[in-house]
Design a protein around this motif. Structure first.
Motif, PDB file in Angstrom:
ATOM      1  N   THR A   2     -35.954   5.213  44.315  1.00  0.00           N
ATOM      2  CA  THR A   2     -36.509   6.520  44.110  1.00  0.00           C
ATOM      3  C   THR A   2     -36.301   7.538  45.517  1.00  0.00           C
ATOM      4  O   THR A   2     -36.345   8.674  45.191  1.00  0.00           O
ATOM      5  CB  THR A   2     -38.146   6.454  43.813  1.00  0.00           C
ATOM      6  N   ASN A   3     -36.467   6.958  46.354  1.00  0.00           N
ATOM      7  CA  ASN A   3     -36.439   7.678  47.622  1.00  0.00           C
ATOM      8  C   ASN A   3     -34.907   8.209  47.890  1.00  0.00           C
ATOM      9  O   ASN A   3     -34.711   9.256  48.463  1.00  0.00           O
ATOM     10  CB  ASN A   3     -36.749   6.872  49.134  1.00  0.00           C
ATOM     11  N   TYR A  11     -33.830  -4.794  36.237  1.00  0.00           N
ATOM     12  CA  TYR A  11     -34.577  -5.449  37.128  1.00  0.00           C
ATOM     13  C   TYR A  11     -34.658  -7.009  36.483  1.00  0.00           C
ATOM     14  O   TYR A  11     -35.326  -7.250  35.784  1.00  0.00           O
ATOM     15  CB  TYR A  11     -35.913  -5.091  37.977  1.00  0.00           C
ATOM     16  N   LYS A  33     -45.469  -6.566  46.800  1.00  0.00           N
ATOM     17  CA  LYS A  33     -45.333  -5.069  46.563  1.00  0.00           C
ATOM     18  C   LYS A  33     -44.048  -4.585  46.208  1.00  0.00           C
ATOM     19  O   LYS A  33     -43.683  -3.749  45.335  1.00  0.00           O
ATOM     20  CB  LYS A  33     -45.176  -4.386  47.968  1.00  0.00           C
ATOM     21  N   ASN A  34     -42.754  -5.308  46.622  1.00  0.00           N
ATOM     22  CA  ASN A  34     -41.443  -4.942  46.020  1.00  0.00           C
ATOM     23  C   ASN A  34     -41.108  -5.430  44.716  1.00  0.00           C
ATOM     24  O   ASN A  34     -40.614  -4.700  44.131  1.00  0.00           O
ATOM     25  CB  ASN A  34     -40.480  -5.741  46.920  1.00  0.00           C
ATOM     26  N   GLU A  36     -43.525  -5.211  42.314  1.00  0.00           N
ATOM     27  CA  GLU A  36     -43.896  -4.611  41.301  1.00  0.00           C
ATOM     28  C   GLU A  36     -43.393  -3.183  41.353  1.00  0.00           C
ATOM     29  O   GLU A  36     -43.094  -2.700  40.331  1.00  0.00           O
ATOM     30  CB  GLU A  36     -45.691  -4.611  41.943  1.00  0.00           C
ATOM     31  N   GLU A  37     -42.952  -2.951  42.424  1.00  0.00           N
ATOM     32  CA  GLU A  37     -42.311  -1.496  42.667  1.00  0.00           C
ATOM     33  C   GLU A  37     -41.001  -1.598  41.736  1.00  0.00           C
ATOM     34  O   GLU A  37     -40.758  -0.453  40.838  1.00  0.00           O
ATOM     35  CB  GLU A  37     -41.755  -1.285  44.220  1.00  0.00           C
ATOM     36  N   ARG A  40     -41.924  -1.591  37.968  1.00  0.00           N
ATOM     37  CA  ARG A  40     -42.376  -0.313  37.333  1.00  0.00           C
ATOM     38  C   ARG A  40     -41.313   0.857  37.271  1.00  0.00           C
ATOM     39  O   ARG A  40     -41.463   1.568  36.474  1.00  0.00           O
ATOM     40  CB  ARG A  40     -43.530   0.316  38.415  1.00  0.00           C
ATOM     41  N   HIS A  41     -40.266   0.815  38.025  1.00  0.00           N
ATOM     42  CA  HIS A  41     -39.197   1.584  38.216  1.00  0.00           C
ATOM     43  C   HIS A  41     -37.972   1.496  37.166  1.00  0.00           C
ATOM     44  O   HIS A  41     -37.232   2.442  37.048  1.00  0.00           O
ATOM     45  CB  HIS A  41     -38.846   2.199  39.404  1.00  0.00           C
ATOM     46  N   ARG A  59     -46.509  -4.175  34.009  1.00  0.00           N
ATOM     47  CA  ARG A  59     -45.811  -3.196  34.948  1.00  0.00           C
ATOM     48  C   ARG A  59     -44.954  -2.361  33.992  1.00  0.00           C
ATOM     49  O   ARG A  59     -44.670  -1.166  34.259  1.00  0.00           O
ATOM     50  CB  ARG A  59     -45.449  -3.813  35.909  1.00  0.00           C
TER      51      ARG A  59
END
Length: 208
Positions: A2-3, A11, A33-34, A36-37, A40-41, A59
């Protein structure tokens, strides 16, 4: 992603690496953390095991289970067998127990050692990289890494294929690829009760 202004299409969640062994707390939190990220995306999430689907569905509702499979043409029982008794200088009537894959932290080395001690007339023969301390009994043979094209011939050359993985939270998220390779070759399979093996209990012998 996203950045960078990119859209994450898919995924593929192959394992729950937050349950992996020998991780520092910091590393485990980073992986969580990675994971889940990514889930979600992503537009779609695929998983190999039911436990992973249950985790990721919260998620991303567009989550689907796609277990592993096999290259049937490569692994079917119609090909040539590796003469392992000759290669290992073993008697023709010896029972060969085979394993193909990483001899790593997922494998229950203590269980293999117990089996070799209990059945000194059987021989455990394995191909694949060794990433841990291996049983050193006289009825064990380690042939090291071989090209993938040679693995089917190896499996055809054994009598029984083993899946001696540890049963724990990490292996609960597995769909062992080698299990499908074993079955395609047509040899009897004995496995511990890891995810993926239990649901195939009609064709796999489960052992504790």
């Amino acid at each position: 992603y996203t950045n960078l202004g990119l859209k994450l299409m898919g995924y593929d969640c192959a394992d729950d690496f937050t349950k992996a062994y020998d991780l520092t707390d910091k590393r485990r939190l980073t992986i969580a953390k990675n994971d889940e990220e990514l889930a979600r995306h992503a537009r779609v999430v695929t998983c190999v095991a039911d436990s992973l689907v249950q985790l990721q569905k919260s998620r991303n509702p567009n989550c689907h289970r796609i277990p592993n499979g096999v290259d049937w043409e490569m692994f079917s029982s119609s090909g040539e067998a590796w003469d392992l008794r000759k290669a290992c200088a073993l008697p023709e009537d010896v029972k060969l127990l085979g394993y193909a894959g990483d001899l790593s932290y997922r494998v229950d080395m203590g269980l293999i050692d117990y089996l070799l001690e209990s059945r000194p007339d059987w021989v455990f023969v394995a191909v694949g990289p060794a990433r841990g301390t291996l049983p050193t009994r006289g009825n064990a043979r380690y042939l090291g890494e071989v090209p993938l094209a040679k693995v089917p011939a190896f499996l055809r050359g054994v009598d029984i294929c083993l899946l001696p993985h540890k049963v724990d939270p990490f292996t609960d998220s597995m769909s062992p690829l080698k299990l499908f390779d074993y079955l395609a070759v047509g040899k009897p399979v004995v496995a511990t009760r890891v995810a993926g093996a239990t649901e195939l209990s009609e064709v796999v012998y489960l052992a504790d």
